[in-house]
Design a protein around this motif. Structure first.
Motif: not given
Length: 181
Positions: A164-175
């Protein structure tokens, strides 16, 4: 005579002359020694200079990108590649295995989110990382450094994962290294 499918220039020289480099690369192509040419780890300015000298002939920039390495997002390289429809080759997609070890705060934070998303999709974390890389509109081509079939299978399975689009952003910001503006 054998022809190389792809010839990459690795890490540009500070005294790099794009016109002279382009002449040499065009000669290699004209002589039938290489089919295509690209670069590795170029910044957007040097990439653009060489690509102009090559009359748009560069086919890739091989760059490091993974859930804890965003150099090429921050430099504008990913935007450049996306805008010009040039597909980056991605080295160290799993951060050289660092993602799976303890002791690195950024990796641990990223992996917490990646494991959560992997569980949602019924997949392994490695598969989710590859799916995340390929989700981006630049059309990234991750390179697996493994020679173990089971690990290569995890990478191939990423082709079937629909993040999902939001999942991509979750990983992008996770670190904690990237923020959404």
């Amino acid at each position: 005579m054998t022809q190389a499918d792809l010839y990459l220039i690795h890490r540009e020289d500070p005294c790099f002359n794009p016109w002279e480099t382009a002449r040499a690369l065009k000669d290699l192509k004209k002589e039938g020694l290489v089919k295509e040419v690209g670069v590795s780890n170029f910044d957007p300015f040097k990439f653009d200079a060489l690509n102009k000298a090559m009359e748009g002939g560069l086919v890739t920039n091989q760059i490091e990108w993974n859930p804890v390495c965003f150099e090429h997002f921050n430099s504008g390289m990913m935007d450049y590649l996306t805008a010009h429809r040039i597909h980056p080759m991605i080295w160290f997609p799993l951060a050289g295995g660092r993602l799976f070890r303890t002791g690195d705060e950024h990796c641990e934070k990223a992996m917490e989110k990646i494991r959560e998303i992997a569980k949602r999709h019924g997949e392994e974390p490695e598969t989710i990382v590859y799916a995340w890389l390929m989700y981006h509109p630049a059309g990234a081509m991750p390179i697996s450094g493994s020679n173990k079939l089971a690990r290569l299978d995890l990478a191939v399975r990423a082709l079937e994962v629909k993040l999902e689009h939001y999942e991509w952003y979750e990983i992008y910001a996770a670190s904690g290294q990237q923020v959404l503006r």
